[in-house]
Design a protein around this motif. Structure first.
Motif, PDB file in Angstrom:
ATOM      1  N   LEU A 158       7.878  -6.939  -0.621  1.00 55.30           N
ATOM      2  CA  LEU A 158       8.935  -7.540   0.202  1.00 55.30           C
ATOM      3  C   LEU A 158      10.194  -7.791  -0.616  1.00 55.30           C
ATOM      4  O   LEU A 158      11.315  -7.563  -0.139  1.00 55.30           O
ATOM      5  CB  LEU A 158       8.439  -8.855   0.813  1.00 55.30           C
ATOM      6  N   ALA A 159      10.021  -8.270  -1.856  1.00 51.75           N
ATOM      7  CA  ALA A 159      11.179  -8.515  -2.715  1.00 51.75           C
ATOM      8  C   ALA A 159      11.890  -7.205  -3.053  1.00 51.75           C
ATOM      9  O   ALA A 159      13.118  -7.127  -3.051  1.00 51.75           O
ATOM     10  CB  ALA A 159      10.740  -9.226  -3.997  1.00 51.75           C
ATOM     11  N   GLU A 160      11.122  -6.165  -3.323  1.00 54.89           N
ATOM     12  CA  GLU A 160      11.682  -4.849  -3.640  1.00 54.89           C
ATOM     13  C   GLU A 160      12.487  -4.298  -2.469  1.00 54.89           C
ATOM     14  O   GLU A 160      13.550  -3.702  -2.651  1.00 54.89           O
ATOM     15  CB  GLU A 160      10.531  -3.900  -3.999  1.00 54.89           C
ATOM     16  N   LEU A 161      12.002  -4.517  -1.249  1.00 57.11           N
ATOM     17  CA  LEU A 161      12.665  -3.986  -0.049  1.00 57.11           C
ATOM     18  C   LEU A 161      13.711  -4.942   0.516  1.00 57.11           C
ATOM     19  O   LEU A 161      14.259  -4.693   1.585  1.00 57.11           O
ATOM     20  CB  LEU A 161      11.617  -3.664   1.028  1.00 57.11           C
ATOM     21  N   LEU A 208       2.003  -2.920   8.925  1.00 54.48           N
ATOM     22  CA  LEU A 208       1.905  -2.112   7.703  1.00 54.48           C
ATOM     23  C   LEU A 208       1.879  -2.998   6.454  1.00 54.48           C
ATOM     24  O   LEU A 208       1.134  -2.748   5.511  1.00 54.48           O
ATOM     25  CB  LEU A 208       3.085  -1.135   7.631  1.00 54.48           C
ATOM     26  N   LEU A 209       2.702  -4.053   6.471  1.00 52.88           N
ATOM     27  CA  LEU A 209       2.753  -4.953   5.323  1.00 52.88           C
ATOM     28  C   LEU A 209       1.441  -5.716   5.142  1.00 52.88           C
ATOM     29  O   LEU A 209       0.974  -5.918   4.016  1.00 52.88           O
ATOM     30  CB  LEU A 209       3.914  -5.949   5.484  1.00 52.88           C
ATOM     31  N   MET A 210       0.850  -6.136   6.254  1.00 52.62           N
ATOM     32  CA  MET A 210      -0.406  -6.897   6.173  1.00 52.62           C
ATOM     33  C   MET A 210      -1.569  -6.017   5.734  1.00 52.62           C
ATOM     34  O   MET A 210      -2.644  -6.515   5.400  1.00 52.62           O
ATOM     35  CB  MET A 210      -0.721  -7.542   7.520  1.00 52.62           C
ATOM     36  N   ASN A 211      -1.378  -4.708   5.733  1.00 49.08           N
ATOM     37  CA  ASN A 211      -2.437  -3.782   5.321  1.00 49.08           C
ATOM     38  C   ASN A 211      -2.454  -3.567   3.807  1.00 49.08           C
ATOM     39  O   ASN A 211      -3.190  -2.737   3.297  1.00 49.08           O
ATOM     40  CB  ASN A 211      -2.235  -2.436   6.037  1.00 49.08           C
ATOM     41  N   THR A 212      -1.623  -4.325   3.075  1.00 46.51           N
ATOM     42  CA  THR A 212      -1.541  -4.195   1.615  1.00 46.51           C
ATOM     43  C   THR A 212      -2.792  -4.762   0.948  1.00 46.51           C
ATOM     44  O   THR A 212      -3.207  -5.873   1.247  1.00 46.51           O
ATOM     45  CB  THR A 212      -0.311  -4.961   1.095  1.00 46.51           C
ATOM     46  N   LYS A 213      -3.368  -3.985   0.070  1.00 48.66           N
ATOM     47  CA  LYS A 213      -4.505  -4.454  -0.729  1.00 48.66           C
ATOM     48  C   LYS A 213      -4.036  -4.654  -2.164  1.00 48.66           C
ATOM     49  O   LYS A 213      -2.893  -4.387  -2.502  1.00 48.66           O
ATOM     50  CB  LYS A 213      -5.651  -3.441  -0.708  1.00 48.66           C
ATOM     51  N   GLY A 214      -4.947  -5.102  -3.035  1.00 53.17           N
ATOM     52  CA  GLY A 214      -4.536  -5.299  -4.423  1.00 53.17           C
ATOM     53  C   GLY A 214      -5.636  -5.869  -5.269  1.00 53.17           C
ATOM     54  O   GLY A 214      -6.802  -5.493  -5.139  1.00 53.17           O
ATOM     55  N   LEU A 215      -5.261  -6.834  -6.127  1.00 54.97           N
ATOM     56  CA  LEU A 215      -6.187  -7.362  -7.118  1.00 54.97           C
ATOM     57  C   LEU A 215      -7.385  -8.060  -6.477  1.00 54.97           C
ATOM     58  O   LEU A 215      -8.531  -7.860  -6.903  1.00 54.97           O
ATOM     59  CB  LEU A 215      -5.443  -8.327  -8.036  1.00 54.97           C
ATOM     60  N   VAL A 216      -7.145  -8.894  -5.475  1.00 57.59           N
ATOM     61  CA  VAL A 216      -8.250  -9.648  -4.853  1.00 57.59           C
ATOM     62  C   VAL A 216      -9.272  -8.688  -4.253  1.00 57.59           C
ATOM     63  O   VAL A 216     -10.482  -8.930  -4.310  1.00 57.59           O
ATOM     64  CB  VAL A 216      -7.710 -10.624  -3.783  1.00 57.59           C
ATOM     65  N   GLU A 217      -8.777  -7.576  -3.701  1.00 53.68           N
ATOM     66  CA  GLU A 217      -9.671  -6.551  -3.166  1.00 53.68           C
ATOM     67  C   GLU A 217     -10.599  -6.021  -4.265  1.00 53.68           C
ATOM     68  O   GLU A 217     -11.819  -5.900  -4.075  1.00 53.68           O
ATOM     69  CB  GLU A 217      -8.833  -5.402  -2.600  1.00 53.68           C
ATOM     70  N   LEU A 218     -10.021  -5.732  -5.439  1.00 53.79           N
ATOM     71  CA  LEU A 218     -10.827  -5.230  -6.557  1.00 53.79           C
ATOM     72  C   LEU A 218     -11.811  -6.279  -7.058  1.00 53.79           C
ATOM     73  O   LEU A 218     -12.925  -5.960  -7.464  1.00 53.79           O
ATOM     74  CB  LEU A 218      -9.923  -4.778  -7.702  1.00 53.79           C
TER      75      LEU A 218
END
Length: 811
Positions: free
Chosen positions: A180-183, A379-389
């Motif tokens: 979000l910050a990047e966009l 689309l934004l809420m579909n973001t995965k990351g560290l917690v997923e791993l």
């Protein structure tokens, strides 16, 4: 009868070796092996992040891919490499260090989550969050039935269902914030809803993860799971009742402007580790305790900020990539082989995306959110990351997920996060809108109107000269007032603290202009101090953007504030030996893009210490300024700016006009090349009769101003020189280099004075004046006049547009 010999055990790795000269291999010892692993991982993931930067991917993507490539999926296929760099006997040390780093990282994530803002979350965000969790969780349970029938036969049904549901329903809060910050969407309506929903989602995910962990374990008794959950709930209650007051007391005793006591930092970090130990003892993983301490930490005051500042670089820079590698070493993409496995991967990706996107979009439309915004939210809420791993690794460690299922879910997380940024950019790019305005240049029919300048700076190095130039530009009381919008340009970093800075520095997608002093960017204090000592009105702001779209902030703010000129710092600064050193090509590209898209005139300041390295008071201003006039609209704008400077009692202005002999032009047959960031084109020599008339008319006004006022005869001069070649022009300019300030147009119709230049955006004259060969003391302002026919506006003008009222309330 002799007793059987004891079973052979592998001796633990010693910490340090005696050195290779003693015949020992350092990689057989824990410390040198760990150091090599850290260096390899950090260098490899940073190189990948650099490669992926044009795709605007968060660094977590590079770290996940880096971990997978270093594992058995790619480089790890080489057995010699794998056993030398990541031997099985060294994995315990690697995973221990990685998990300590992960504990502190999740403490930082907890610090970013503000419980007060979650409690203030409106029905819209709360509903979207709950629907975004529920639908993927239900679909995850359905998917788990198919997985158990194919690639995960024989696993326990209960834990497998919960782990599947959690893995599919998670939204990565830190990764989402970074995207979000990047966009530039973090402080827009879409960004606020997404952040609020993701915060709720994050807390819910940890509760579900605690449930999933409680259901797993070697003991099959259901009472054990109940005890684990009850003890976990008791720990959270104890943290809120007993630990939070201690943290609040330390936060209260750390006032603004005072250094935080080292003892407080030590106590807090020890509490993080103690909480991690307790939750690991309970059986819900050490990470849970660290996260809880971060959540209950008071967010007010400087204490939380200091903790983030001290931890984030070490943790996210060195330790966190180790966790991605330890995860990547468990991921073997080769296990996804055959039609069934690939079909299951597609099914898992579809289920995760469908549940998140459809659930979020459906509820958003019920709340009357426009379709494009609703789709962007999905689309934004579909973001995965560290917690997923983390969820997947815990599932694998507890034998809930086998190698194939683990690889499928890791690839799903990677794919869904990778596509988020490009899809959101394609679906939702809010148009920048603004009201039309007229005064876009310094040159104007009525010079007594207010002059507005947007002055930009990168570092403290730019500030003294910028303030001294502003003081020189203030004109006289009979003139219209000078208003300066001072904008500190900061590059958006990967740090967690950058997100909180963006929250403070932006409103509604644009930099936020401060109306009163508070605890914020220290660089604007110099401008505020200057305002109190002068008649110039100063409004400070901080613009935090990635360098590839920083020009959008600059141009949009110039339009919002109806600025007549944008003042930019040159991308080079002067070293002590007088030579010019570049700050980086990216800053040059920012300037070139502003020149192309600016809604008003633009000035680029080449700083060679105008007035020295400190701010000069109004009574001490004593400069000589020179306008090198060749003709054309940019030179007329430069002269208009110079005439304003000449009104200051401490400035003497000389207008030095260069003229070609009759029948010739100042181009002397050379082709003029206009260079921008994207193209290179030849400027045609057209009939300049109209331009010449405008030049003569404006120069006559300047001469009349000199003759009509005897007081200006010494402070305003006019000289003219006939030249036959570019060599004569260069020589004449060098003889004038004793002046403190040169003001020139960016693209006058004259021959380039240097054969080649790495700063062609300054034009044929400016690039010569900015070179180290010209002068080591004369500062230069290169001015481009606004041209409506050549500008490529970024702001859509609407006649009835009104600025939105400032508000910081959470949606």
């Amino acid at each position: 009868m002799a007793s059987p010999p004891p079973p052979k055990t592998t001796p633990p790795m010693k910490a340090t070796s005696n050195g290779s000269f003693q015949g020992e291999n350092p990689l057989d010892y824990a410390l040198p092996l760990l150091i090599l692993q850290i260096i390899l991982v950090v260098v490899f993931t940073r190189c990948l992040a650099f490669i992926l930067r044009p795709l605007r991917q968060p660094r977590v993507i590079a770290e996940v891919i880096g971990g997978i490539l270093l594992g058995p999926s790619a480089l790890g296929r080489n057995e010699a490499f794998l056993h030398a760099i990541f031997p099985p006997k060294g994995m315990t040390v690697l995973e221990t260090v990685a998990n300590i780093g992960l504990c502190f990282f999740l403490f930082l994530v907890g610090l970013e989550l503000d419980l007060k803002s979650i409690r203030r979350t409106g029905k819209k965000s709360l509903g979207i969050a709950l629907c975004g969790i529920t639908l993927p969780f239900v679909l995850g349970i359905a998917t788990s039935a198919i997985l158990r029938a194919t690639v995960s036969k024989g696993v326990k049904q209960g834990p497998f269902l919960v782990f599947n549901g959690v893995a599919l329903s998670i939204t990565a809060f830190p990764v989402l914030a970074r995207i979000l910050a990047e966009l530039k969407l973090l402080t827009t309506d879409v960004g606020r809803i997404a952040m609020s929903a993701a915060a709720v989602n994050d807390v819910a995910a940890w509760i579900l993860l605690a449930l999933a962990i409680a259901l797993t374990g070697t003991n099959t008794s259901p009472l054990v799971s109940v005890w684990v959950l009850l003890c976990g709930a008791g720990f959270v209650g104890f943290a809120v009742v007993a630990v939070r007051p201690v943290l609040a007391m330390m936060a209260r005793k750390s006032p603004d402007g005072e250094p935080v006591k080292e003892l407080y930092i030590c106590i807090t970090l020890s509490l993080v580790l103690a909480a991690a130990f307790v939750t690991d003892t309970i059986g819900i993983h050490a990470l849970f305790g660290a996260f809880v301490v971060g959540i209950i930490m008071p967010k007010e005051g400087p204490f939380a900020g200091v903790l983030i500042e001290k931890l984030e670089d070490l943790v996210s820079g060195l330790f966190l990539p180790l966790y991605f590698v330890s995860s990547g070493l468990k991921t073997n993409v080769a296990t996804i082989s055959g039609g069934t496995s690939w079909g299951l991967l597609v099914l898992v990706i579809f289920t995760a995306s469908f549940g998140k996107i459809v659930g979020t979009v459906a509820l958003s439309l019920l709340f009357k959110v426009p379709l494009r915004e609703a789709l962007a939210l999905g689309l934004l809420m579909n973001t995965k990351g560290l917690v997923e791993l983390i969820v997947l690794n815990i599932g694998k460690d507890r034998k809930v997920l086998n190698d194939q299922t683990f690889a499928i879910f890791v690839m799903m997380a990677l794919f869904t996060t990778f596509i988020t940024t490009p899809l959101v950019m394609a679906v939702y790019k809010p148009a920048r809108k603004g009201a039309p305005y007229k005064l876009r240049t310094v040159f104007r029919k009525n010079p007594d109107t207010e002059l507005r300048i947007l002055a930009c700076f990168h570092t403290t190095r730019n500030i003294p000269t910028m303030i001294n130039l502003i003081e020189s530009s203030r004109g006289t009381r009979k003139r219209g007032r000078l208003t300066v919008y001072a904008m500190h340009l900061m590059e958006l970093s990967e740090r967690s603290s950058a997100i909180s800075m963006v929250h403070k520095a932006r409103y509604n997608g644009l930099p936020f202009w401060n109306k009163k002093s508070d605890d914020r960017d220290q660089m604007v204090i110099a401008f505020e101090a200057y305002e109190k000592l002068s008649t110039v009105k100063i409004r400070p702001a901080t613009a935090i953007s990635s360098l590839n779209n920083m020009h959008e902030d600059i141009c949009a703010c110039a339009h919002q504030k109806t600025a007549a000129m944008i003042l930019l710092p040159f991308h080079k600064h002067q070293r002590l030996d007088g030579s010019m050193e570049s700050l980086g090509h990216s800053f040059q590209v920012v300037n070139e893009r502003v020149l192309r898209h600016a809604p008003c005139s633009v000035g680029i300041l080449v700083d060679r210490g105008l007035g020295g390295t400190t701010q000069v008071s109004a009574s001490d201003v004593s400069y000589t300024a020179l306008v090198a006039f060749f003709g054309g609209r940019d030179d007329r704008e430069a002269l208009a700016y110079g005439m304003r400077l000449a009104e200051h009692p401490g400035i003497a202005l000389t207008v030095f006009r260069f003229v070609a002999r009759q029948g010739k032009t100042l181009r002397f047959g050379a082709q003029l090349v206009g260079i921008t960031a994207e193209n290179k084109k030849i400027l045609k020599e057209e009939d300049n009769s109209q331009e010449n008339e405008e030049d003569e008319k404006f120069l006559e006004e300047y001469k009349k101003l000199i003759s009509s006022n005897k007081d200006t005869e010494e402070s305003m001069l006019y000289e003219e020189k006939v030249v036959d070649s570019k060599g004569e022009i260069a020589l004449a300019l060098k003889t004038l280099s004793k002046h403190n300030l040169f003001i020139v147009g960016r693209m006058p119709p004259t021959v380039p004075l240097v054969e080649s230049s790495d700063c062609a955006e300054l034009g044929p004259i400016g690039s010569f004046l900015a070179s180290s060969d010209f002068s080591s003391t004369a500062s230069v302002v290169v001015i481009q006049q606004y041209d409506a026919t050549a500008s490529q506006p970024l702001v859509v003008e609407e006649a009835n547009y009104e600025l939105p009222e400032s508000s910081s309330s959470m949606v």
